[in-house]
Every structure is written in C-alpha cells, then in structure tokens.
Scaffold this motif. Structure first.
Motif, short mmCIF file in Angstrom:
data_model
loop_
_atom_site.label_atom_id
_atom_site.label_comp_id
_atom_site.label_asym_id
_atom_site.label_seq_id
_atom_site.Cartn_x
_atom_site.Cartn_y
_atom_site.Cartn_z
N LYS A 146 22.99 85.08 28.60
CA LYS A 146 21.61 84.81 28.18
C LYS A 146 21.55 83.53 27.36
O LYS A 146 20.64 82.70 27.55
CB LYS A 146 21.06 85.99 27.36
CG LYS A 146 19.59 85.84 27.02
CD LYS A 146 19.08 87.05 26.28
CE LYS A 146 17.62 86.85 25.93
NZ LYS A 146 17.10 87.98 25.16
N ALA A 151 17.80 84.10 32.75
CA ALA A 151 16.39 84.46 32.59
C ALA A 151 16.27 85.82 31.90
O ALA A 151 17.13 86.69 32.05
CB ALA A 151 15.71 84.51 33.95
N GLU A 152 15.20 85.99 31.14
CA GLU A 152 14.96 87.23 30.39
C GLU A 152 14.91 88.45 31.33
O GLU A 152 15.47 89.49 31.04
CB GLU A 152 13.66 87.11 29.60
CG GLU A 152 13.38 88.28 28.67
CD GLU A 152 14.32 88.35 27.48
OE1 GLU A 152 14.68 89.47 27.08
OE2 GLU A 152 14.71 87.28 26.95
N ASP A 153 14.24 88.30 32.48
CA ASP A 153 14.12 89.40 33.43
C ASP A 153 15.49 89.79 33.98
O ASP A 153 15.81 90.98 34.11
CB ASP A 153 13.18 89.03 34.59
CG ASP A 153 11.72 88.96 34.15
OD1 ASP A 153 11.40 89.48 33.06
OD2 ASP A 153 10.91 88.40 34.92
N ASP A 154 16.30 88.79 34.35
CA ASP A 154 17.64 89.05 34.86
C ASP A 154 18.49 89.76 33.81
O ASP A 154 19.22 90.70 34.10
CB ASP A 154 18.33 87.76 35.29
CG ASP A 154 17.72 87.17 36.55
OD1 ASP A 154 16.97 87.90 37.24
OD2 ASP A 154 18.00 85.99 36.84
N HIS A 155 18.37 89.31 32.57
CA HIS A 155 19.12 89.91 31.47
C HIS A 155 18.76 91.38 31.34
O HIS A 155 19.63 92.25 31.19
CB HIS A 155 18.85 89.16 30.15
CG HIS A 155 19.62 89.70 29.01
ND1 HIS A 155 19.11 90.62 28.13
CD2 HIS A 155 20.90 89.45 28.59
CE1 HIS A 155 20.02 90.92 27.23
NE2 HIS A 155 21.12 90.22 27.48
N LYS A 156 17.47 91.68 31.42
CA LYS A 156 17.01 93.07 31.30
C LYS A 156 17.54 93.92 32.46
O LYS A 156 18.01 95.04 32.25
CB LYS A 156 15.48 93.10 31.26
CG LYS A 156 14.88 94.49 31.04
CD LYS A 156 13.39 94.38 30.83
CE LYS A 156 12.64 95.67 30.74
NZ LYS A 156 13.21 96.77 30.10
N ILE A 157 17.50 93.40 33.67
CA ILE A 157 17.99 94.13 34.85
C ILE A 157 19.47 94.45 34.69
O ILE A 157 19.92 95.59 34.92
CB ILE A 157 17.72 93.33 36.14
CG1 ILE A 157 16.22 93.31 36.45
CG2 ILE A 157 18.51 93.90 37.31
CD1 ILE A 157 15.82 92.33 37.54
#
Length: 187
Positions: A146, A151-157
């Motif tokens: 990160k 990306a924030e979305d990728d990190h969350k996934i």
C-alpha cells in the motif's frame, strides 16, 4: 492486482496448512489408550552424541492394541532408550527383554484423559498462534504494498482474502482439536 501478491497469498496459505499439518503430527503423538507407533515420535534419545528419535534407533511395532515393541538395533543404547521413554512424560514404563523394550499401554483414567485433552488444547493454541503469525506477515506485506502505491480497493480485497485464509485455517484447527478431544475422552 499484481501477480506478486497472488503468489504471496498462496505462500501464506501453504504456511497456514503447514501449521495444521504440524498440529496433526503432535496429535498423533498423544496417547489415547490405544497403542500407536507414532506415540514415540516426540521421544528423543541421547545417542552417538546428539538427540536422536527412537524410530531411528530401532524398529517400532504394535503387535497388540495395548502393546508397543521397540527392537533396539544397538545393544549399547537399550538403557538410554529405556530412560528416554520413562522421562518422556508419556506415562509408560518399558520392560526390558534383551534388546527389545515392551511398552504396555495402561488404561487411561478420567484424570489422565482430562490432562491429555488439555495438552491437545495447548497444541491447538500453538497452531492458532502460528496461523496468526502468518496472518501478521501477510498484513505487513500488504502495508508495504500500500505504501508502494497499491490502490485502496485492492488493499481492502487482499486484506479480506488474508483474513478469510486465517479464518479457514483456524476453523480447521478447531475441528481437529474437537475430534482429538472426543477421541481422548472416549472410553
């Protein structure tokens, strides 16, 4: 999403599975009132200047449900193997017959069954700790990714995927513990 992280996720899953496999080996060494050659796996004997597993010093057989025989190959090690088994905490007193050690497996009483169930719980907790350490390593990798521009979305996934792996591994550990405790408490 980068391919590097997928490889890391696979590696994390393999490490978590390794913790479960180690737990199963520890469970196999717990005595449940029935004879098993694997019950001697954790017993180490001081032989030839280093700690050596019993199964590398002799042949282990189970001729009866309540008897384990250890045929020691080197006559000079019979007393050392006898001493190691007595001091192992398995609650077994070997009977020497030349180079053969007879290990009669006594009937487990209720108190000893509870003790073994507690030991199984400790083994399971150690496995859970190992899984949580793998999870922490995965989360550290994700933090680095990160900060490197993920990306924030990728990190969350990816965070959710690591957590799902962790939950699945801990679920398997809990199921294995429950099965082992049922086996131990069975009369």
């Amino acid at each position: 999403m980068s391919d590097e992280l997928e490889i890391d996720i696979d590696a994390l899953g393999k490490r978590m599975d390794g913790a479960l496999n180690a737990l199963r080996q520890e469970f196999a060494s717990l005595r449940t009132g029935r004879a098993s050659a694997s019950m001697l796996d954790p017993v180490m004997v001081e032989a030839y200047g280093s700690p050596t597993p019993v199964n590398q010093l002799g042949t282990i057989t189970v001729p009866e449900p309540r008897m384990v025989l250890v045929n020691i190959w080197d006559k000079s090690l019979v007393n050392a193997v006898d001493k190691a088994i007595r001091n192992s905490g398995l609650g077994i007193n070997p009977q020497m017959d030349g180079t053969i050690l007879r290990l009669p497996i006594p009937e487990l009483n209720e108190e000893r069954r509870r003790d073994l169930a507690r030991v199984a719980g400790q083994y399971a907790e150690n496995a859970r700790i190992a899984v949580r350490n793998v999870r922490r390593d995965g989360m550290d990798q994700l933090k680095k990714a990160k900060s490197a521009g993920m990306a924030e979305d990728d990190h969350k996934i990816w965070t959710e995927e690591v957590q799902e792996l962790t939950n699945a591994a801990i679920g398997k550990i809990d199921a294995a513990l429950e099965a082992k405790q049922d086996e131990i408490m069975q009369i």
